[in-house]
Design a protein around this motif. Sequence first.
Motif, PDB file in Angstrom:
ATOM      1  N   PRO A 166       0.825  -1.201   0.000  1.00  0.00           N
ATOM      2  CA  PRO A 166       0.000   0.000   0.000  1.00  0.00           C
ATOM      3  C   PRO A 166       0.866   1.259   0.000  1.00  0.00           C
ATOM      4  O   PRO A 166       2.002   1.245   0.499  1.00  0.00           O
ATOM      5  N   ALA A 167       0.338   2.329  -0.555  1.00  0.00           N
ATOM      6  CA  ALA A 167       1.011   3.619  -0.425  1.00  0.00           C
ATOM      7  C   ALA A 167       1.223   3.914   1.057  1.00  0.00           C
ATOM      8  O   ALA A 167       0.420   3.521   1.894  1.00  0.00           O
ATOM      9  N   ARG A 168       2.312   4.564   1.372  1.00  0.00           N
ATOM     10  CA  ARG A 168       2.712   4.919   2.737  1.00  0.00           C
ATOM     11  C   ARG A 168       3.387   3.773   3.475  1.00  0.00           C
ATOM     12  O   ARG A 168       3.738   3.908   4.655  1.00  0.00           O
ATOM     13  N   SER A 169       3.584   2.635   2.807  1.00  0.00           N
ATOM     14  CA  SER A 169       4.268   1.525   3.456  1.00  0.00           C
ATOM     15  C   SER A 169       5.711   1.893   3.787  1.00  0.00           C
ATOM     16  O   SER A 169       6.341   2.707   3.098  1.00  0.00           O
ATOM     17  N   VAL A 170       6.226   1.256   4.843  1.00  0.00           N
ATOM     18  CA  VAL A 170       7.628   1.402   5.216  1.00  0.00           C
ATOM     19  C   VAL A 170       8.281   0.028   5.037  1.00  0.00           C
ATOM     20  O   VAL A 170       7.861  -0.951   5.659  1.00  0.00           O
ATOM     21  N   VAL A 171       9.287  -0.026   4.188  1.00  0.00           N
ATOM     22  CA  VAL A 171       9.907  -1.284   3.777  1.00  0.00           C
ATOM     23  C   VAL A 171      11.380  -1.268   4.147  1.00  0.00           C
ATOM     24  O   VAL A 171      12.055  -0.243   4.010  1.00  0.00           O
ATOM     25  N   CYS A 172      11.885  -2.400   4.596  1.00  0.00           N
ATOM     26  CA  CYS A 172      13.324  -2.585   4.803  1.00  0.00           C
ATOM     27  C   CYS A 172      13.805  -3.613   3.794  1.00  0.00           C
ATOM     28  O   CYS A 172      13.384  -4.774   3.823  1.00  0.00           O
ATOM     29  N   GLU A 173      14.686  -3.192   2.907  1.00  0.00           N
ATOM     30  CA  GLU A 173      15.270  -4.111   1.929  1.00  0.00           C
ATOM     31  C   GLU A 173      16.660  -4.521   2.420  1.00  0.00           C
ATOM     32  O   GLU A 173      17.545  -3.691   2.589  1.00  0.00           O
ATOM     33  N   ILE A 174      16.852  -5.813   2.639  1.00  0.00           N
ATOM     34  CA  ILE A 174      18.126  -6.350   3.102  1.00  0.00           C
ATOM     35  C   ILE A 174      18.918  -6.834   1.891  1.00  0.00           C
ATOM     36  O   ILE A 174      18.440  -7.648   1.106  1.00  0.00           O
ATOM     37  N   GLY A 175      20.146  -6.327   1.747  1.00  0.00           N
ATOM     38  CA  GLY A 175      20.949  -6.688   0.581  1.00  0.00           C
ATOM     39  C   GLY A 175      20.520  -5.912  -0.642  1.00  0.00           C
ATOM     40  O   GLY A 175      20.307  -6.477  -1.721  1.00  0.00           O
ATOM     41  N   ALA A 176      20.406  -4.611  -0.491  1.00  0.00           N
ATOM     42  CA  ALA A 176      19.868  -3.763  -1.564  1.00  0.00           C
ATOM     43  C   ALA A 176      20.774  -3.686  -2.781  1.00  0.00           C
ATOM     44  O   ALA A 176      20.299  -3.423  -3.896  1.00  0.00           O
ATOM     45  N   GLY A 177      22.079  -3.905  -2.591  1.00  0.00           N
ATOM     46  CA  GLY A 177      22.996  -3.794  -3.719  1.00  0.00           C
ATOM     47  C   GLY A 177      22.948  -2.411  -4.340  1.00  0.00           C
ATOM     48  O   GLY A 177      22.716  -1.411  -3.649  1.00  0.00           O
ATOM     49  N   PRO A 178      23.122  -2.322  -5.647  1.00  0.00           N
ATOM     50  CA  PRO A 178      23.098  -1.027  -6.321  1.00  0.00           C
ATOM     51  C   PRO A 178      21.701  -0.498  -6.615  1.00  0.00           C
ATOM     52  O   PRO A 178      21.555   0.518  -7.282  1.00  0.00           O
ATOM     53  N   GLY A 179      20.664  -1.203  -6.136  1.00  0.00           N
ATOM     54  CA  GLY A 179      19.326  -0.636  -6.239  1.00  0.00           C
ATOM     55  C   GLY A 179      18.393  -1.281  -7.234  1.00  0.00           C
ATOM     56  O   GLY A 179      17.394  -0.679  -7.626  1.00  0.00           O
ATOM     57  N   TYR A 180      18.683  -2.522  -7.617  1.00  0.00           N
ATOM     58  CA  TYR A 180      17.851  -3.189  -8.624  1.00  0.00           C
ATOM     59  C   TYR A 180      16.378  -3.189  -8.216  1.00  0.00           C
ATOM     60  O   TYR A 180      15.495  -2.867  -9.017  1.00  0.00           O
ATOM     61  N   PHE A 181      16.114  -3.548  -6.974  1.00  0.00           N
ATOM     62  CA  PHE A 181      14.736  -3.502  -6.469  1.00  0.00           C
ATOM     63  C   PHE A 181      14.435  -2.205  -5.728  1.00  0.00           C
ATOM     64  O   PHE A 181      13.261  -1.816  -5.616  1.00  0.00           O
ATOM     65  N   THR A 182      15.446  -1.535  -5.221  1.00  0.00           N
ATOM     66  CA  THR A 182      15.218  -0.370  -4.365  1.00  0.00           C
ATOM     67  C   THR A 182      14.389   0.699  -5.066  1.00  0.00           C
ATOM     68  O   THR A 182      13.423   1.228  -4.502  1.00  0.00           O
ATOM     69  N   LEU A 183      14.765   1.034  -6.277  1.00  0.00           N
ATOM     70  CA  LEU A 183      14.047   2.082  -7.004  1.00  0.00           C
ATOM     71  C   LEU A 183      12.601   1.663  -7.282  1.00  0.00           C
ATOM     72  O   LEU A 183      11.694   2.501  -7.223  1.00  0.00           O
ATOM     73  N   ARG A 184      12.396   0.404  -7.541  1.00  0.00           N
ATOM     74  CA  ARG A 184      11.038  -0.088  -7.781  1.00  0.00           C
ATOM     75  C   ARG A 184      10.212  -0.064  -6.495  1.00  0.00           C
ATOM     76  O   ARG A 184       9.027   0.274  -6.511  1.00  0.00           O
ATOM     77  N   LEU A 185      10.831  -0.432  -5.384  1.00  0.00           N
ATOM     78  CA  LEU A 185      10.130  -0.366  -4.099  1.00  0.00           C
ATOM     79  C   LEU A 185       9.761   1.071  -3.752  1.00  0.00           C
ATOM     80  O   LEU A 185       8.661   1.343  -3.258  1.00  0.00           O
TER      81      LEU A 185
END
Length: 205
Positions: free
Chosen positions: A45-64
């Motif tokens: 949902p919008a406003r979610s707070v997510v912790c990405e473990i092992g983000a690397g250079p951002g492959y999923f980070t930008l999408r999250l």
Amino acid sequence: MKNDKTYNSSHSSTFHLDNHMSRMESPDRAAWQKPEEVITYLALPARSVVCEIGAGPGYFTLRLAKAVGDSGLVYAVEIEPQVLAVLRDRLNAAQVSNVVPVLGLANDPLVPKKMFDCVFLVNTFHHFSDLVGYLKKLKLLLHRGGRIVNIDFHKKPTPMGPPLEARLSCDEFIKLAEDAGLQVLAEHDLLEYQYFVELICTDLD
């Protein structure tokens, strides 16, 4: 089950940034990783707070970051300073303001507790040394109703991924999760080479 693996990826003495980046950002990764579909399955949902473990250079980070919107927040945890610097540069270039890059430790993500709607790991969990202990630490990051999402390679030959001896099967992972006080919320049959499991806590205070 023996849990004597070592976290041997980014902090290895033989770590090379260019080789790591080429693996993380391989042009054919989208075909088997299906990042857009993974994000859709997460249904954040919008406003979610997510912790990405092992983000690397951002492959999923930008999408999250896009998925949670400007009112949401992503903590992107990476243990290799060189890779975290690349992630920071990408966030700046994309003018993304809802991501907090975090230089974590191999055994501790170093983020606030009881804060997150979702803790998200992709191709990362099999690296940790104390697997049950690490899951227990991740539990502490969740507020009530939060979930842990793990995507990792099946323990069988695949065209990419870690050596077989470094992998955990889906059944092995779920047993570790149960030992840590977690239960399966959902298993998604989306990815050919990987399992995709959502967990919830059974014993949060």
